[in-house]
Write an enzyme that holds these catalytic residues in place. Structure first.
Site, mmCIF file in Angstrom:
data_model
loop_
_atom_site.group_PDB
_atom_site.id
_atom_site.type_symbol
_atom_site.label_atom_id
_atom_site.label_comp_id
_atom_site.label_asym_id
_atom_site.label_seq_id
_atom_site.Cartn_x
_atom_site.Cartn_y
_atom_site.Cartn_z
ATOM 1 N N TYR A 26 0.862 -1.191 0.000
ATOM 2 C CA TYR A 26 0.000 0.000 0.000
ATOM 3 C C TYR A 26 0.898 1.241 0.000
ATOM 4 O O TYR A 26 1.537 1.568 0.994
ATOM 5 C CB TYR A 26 -0.919 0.023 1.222
ATOM 6 C CG TYR A 26 -1.900 -1.135 1.305
ATOM 7 C CD1 TYR A 26 -2.207 -1.913 0.190
ATOM 8 C CD2 TYR A 26 -2.519 -1.459 2.505
ATOM 9 C CE1 TYR A 26 -3.108 -2.973 0.271
ATOM 10 C CE2 TYR A 26 -3.426 -2.508 2.596
ATOM 11 C CZ TYR A 26 -3.712 -3.262 1.477
ATOM 12 O OH TYR A 26 -4.591 -4.307 1.563
ATOM 13 N N PRO A 28 -18.463 1.822 -3.563
ATOM 14 C CA PRO A 28 -19.242 1.650 -2.332
ATOM 15 C C PRO A 28 -20.612 1.025 -2.583
ATOM 16 O O PRO A 28 -21.255 1.269 -3.614
ATOM 17 C CB PRO A 28 -19.366 3.084 -1.803
ATOM 18 C CG PRO A 28 -18.170 3.790 -2.355
ATOM 19 C CD PRO A 28 -17.906 3.171 -3.701
HETATM 20 N N1 LIG Z 1 -6.511 -9.038 1.118
HETATM 21 C C1 LIG Z 1 -6.717 -8.268 0.073
HETATM 22 O O1 LIG Z 1 -6.460 -8.654 -1.059
HETATM 23 C C2 LIG Z 1 -7.308 -6.909 0.257
HETATM 24 C C3 LIG Z 1 -7.821 -6.208 -0.845
HETATM 25 C C4 LIG Z 1 -8.394 -4.963 -0.624
HETATM 26 C C5 LIG Z 1 -8.465 -4.431 0.653
HETATM 27 N N2 LIG Z 1 -7.953 -5.124 1.711
HETATM 28 C C6 LIG Z 1 -8.049 -4.609 3.088
HETATM 29 O O2 LIG Z 1 -9.423 -4.441 3.377
HETATM 30 C C7 LIG Z 1 -9.649 -3.141 3.922
HETATM 31 C C8 LIG Z 1 -11.052 -2.690 3.598
HETATM 32 O O3 LIG Z 1 -11.233 -2.546 2.209
HETATM 33 P P1 LIG Z 1 -11.314 -1.119 1.506
HETATM 34 O O4 LIG Z 1 -10.794 -0.070 2.415
HETATM 35 O O5 LIG Z 1 -10.681 -1.231 0.175
HETATM 36 O O6 LIG Z 1 -12.856 -0.952 1.213
HETATM 37 P P2 LIG Z 1 -14.146 -0.755 2.143
HETATM 38 O O7 LIG Z 1 -13.795 -0.827 3.574
HETATM 39 O O8 LIG Z 1 -15.182 -1.670 1.608
HETATM 40 O O9 LIG Z 1 -14.614 0.707 1.721
HETATM 41 C C9 LIG Z 1 -13.790 1.804 1.880
HETATM 42 C C10 LIG Z 1 -14.506 2.981 1.220
HETATM 43 O O10 LIG Z 1 -15.673 3.289 1.969
HETATM 44 C C11 LIG Z 1 -15.681 4.679 2.277
HETATM 45 N N3 LIG Z 1 -16.307 4.835 3.602
HETATM 46 C C12 LIG Z 1 -15.959 4.277 4.781
HETATM 47 N N4 LIG Z 1 -16.784 4.659 5.768
HETATM 48 C C13 LIG Z 1 -17.677 5.508 5.205
HETATM 49 C C14 LIG Z 1 -18.775 6.246 5.705
HETATM 50 N N5 LIG Z 1 -19.128 6.189 6.992
HETATM 51 N N6 LIG Z 1 -19.485 7.012 4.826
HETATM 52 C C15 LIG Z 1 -19.133 7.077 3.528
HETATM 53 N N7 LIG Z 1 -18.099 6.401 2.993
HETATM 54 C C16 LIG Z 1 -17.376 5.624 3.823
HETATM 55 C C17 LIG Z 1 -14.251 5.109 2.271
HETATM 56 O O11 LIG Z 1 -14.159 6.473 1.886
HETATM 57 P P3 LIG Z 1 -13.545 7.587 2.886
HETATM 58 O O12 LIG Z 1 -12.075 7.404 2.891
HETATM 59 O O13 LIG Z 1 -14.006 8.850 2.265
HETATM 60 O O14 LIG Z 1 -14.180 7.341 4.239
HETATM 61 C C18 LIG Z 1 -13.651 4.213 1.183
HETATM 62 O O15 LIG Z 1 -13.808 4.810 -0.096
HETATM 63 C C19 LIG Z 1 -8.549 -2.293 3.247
HETATM 64 O O16 LIG Z 1 -8.360 -1.077 3.918
HETATM 65 C C20 LIG Z 1 -7.391 -3.241 3.296
HETATM 66 O O17 LIG Z 1 -6.759 -3.161 4.569
HETATM 67 C C21 LIG Z 1 -7.393 -6.354 1.526
#
Ligand SMILES: NC(=O)c1ccc[n+]([C@@H]2O[C@H](COP(=O)([O-])OP(=O)(O)OC[C@H]3O[C@@H](n4cnc5c(N)ncnc54)[C@H](OP(=O)(O)O)[C@@H]3O)[C@@H](O)[C@H]2O)c1
Length: 289
Positions: free
Chosen positions: A65, A221
């Site tokens: 990242y 989202p």
């Molecule tokens: N193992 C893997 O291959 C893999 C792949 C992808 C991700 N991951 C891990 O999984 C974690 C979660 O996935 P992710 O962060 O990609 O996606 P997510 O948690 O599904 O969604 C994150 C998105 O949601 C928005 N969001 C969060 N809270 C919100 C709220 N209260 N209101 C409006 N928007 C909101 C965030 O925007 P804002 O920043 O504007 O809040 C961001 O754009 C990652 O951080 C990473 O650590 C692992």
């Protein structure tokens, strides 16, 4: 003092490590498309510190990242780490100049990635390392033994405490479990993407955590009329309901929602504890049906 028991969902044991089921995924702290430094470095550090203040003790990251920038932010915000804080990282991929995610799972590549995580996070022993399988498009059915055994070797050397797999097929999970115990599977899953339902239940029966990535839909989202309708009825938000649904899905589900904003983190923590009734669940379950 840790307050994780006050967080929605309570706690879970990753092997001998107790973590809050409500964790934090740090991927959103890097720059656009997970490349480069945070757009708002002070804001990124503030989110991480707010997470600890809220009682969150499970942080998910990867040296890919940024690359490196997210781990830099975690170290800067949280080191020296409280004894209650546990960091899960993942290896198996790297980044190219175009922002792509090439796989890198040869034993020597994995060793280099483990060393990078240890150095940047400033940890002698990494709490949990997930072997990230497949590719950016999704899971790929292929053997994992050579890569997973390389991580087991590093675990035996004391560089890693616990192992998991990520972006894995059910067969790859079984292959890893047959070689050496895992404490986590981290796969894409949310209220609208239910392909791992059977895997969630199998892991629950084995006492292994299932950690959904993209719990809020990731880069796209979640949007659903049913989700919005339930949120309106319960005077909540779609994001809170999506997280509450995951917490109620199974006790082995750990949350790592990502956000770059402390206000969103607080909103998600405040909202995820809502109790969903059988009627709410029936309506929500139909989204992924
Ligand atoms: N193992 C893997 O291959 C893999 C792949 C992808 C991700 N991951 C891990 O999984 C974690 C979660 O996935 P992710 O962060 O990609 O996606 P997510 O948690 O599904 O969604 C994150 C998105 O949601 C928005 N969001 C969060 N809270 C919100 C709220 N209260 N209101 C409006 N928007 C909101 C965030 O925007 P804002 O920043 O504007 O809040 C961001 O754009 C990652 O951080 C990473 O650590 C692992």
């Amino acid at each position: 003092m840790s307050t994780y028991s006050a967080l929605p969902g309570g706690s879970w044991s990753l092997g001998d490590l107790t973590v809050s089921r409500f964790g934090y995924g740090a991927m959103q702290l890097a720059g656009p498309w997970v490349m480069g430094p945070p757009a708002d470095r002070d804001g990124a550090l503030a989110v991480l510190r707010a997470a600890v203040e809220l009682g969150i003790t499970h942080f998910d990251t990867s040296d890919a990242y940024g690359p490196r920038f997210t781990n830099d932010a975690i170290r800067e915000a949280l080191h020296p780490y409280s004894d209650s804080v546990h960091i899960s990282t993942k290896v198996g991929g790297t980044r190219d100049a175009q922002g792509g995610w090439p796989t890198a799972r040869r034993p020597e590549e994995l060793r280099e990635q483990v060393q990078h995580n240890r150095e940047v996070l400033r940890l002698e022993t990494l709490d949990l390392v997930n072997l990230r399988l497949g590719n950016a498009e999704g899971v790929v059915a292929e053997p994992i033994a050579e890569s997973y055994e390389a991580l087991v070797d590093m675990q035996n050397e004391g560089l890693i405490r616990h192992l998991g797999v990520s972006n894995a097929t059910t067969e790859q999970v079984a292959e890893a479990m047959a070689i050496s115990p895992i404490v986590m599977v981290q796969n894409m899953y949310n209220i609208a993407s239910r392909q791992d339902d059977a895997l969630v239940d199998m892991l629950a029966s084995e006492g292994i955590a299932f950690v959904p990535f993209f719990p809020l839909g990731g880069f796209s989202p979640l949007q659903s009329a049913a989700l919005s309708a339930v949120a309106t009825r319960l005077e909540s938000t779609p994001m809170s309901i999506a997280l509450a649904w995951l917490l109620q899905r199974s006790p082995n589900v750990l949350l790592i929602p990502g956000t770059s904003k402390a206000a969103h983190l607080r909103e998600n923590v405040a909202g995820a504890g809502v109790t969903l009734t059988a009627d709410d669940l029936a309506e929500l379950d139909a989204i992924g049906g």
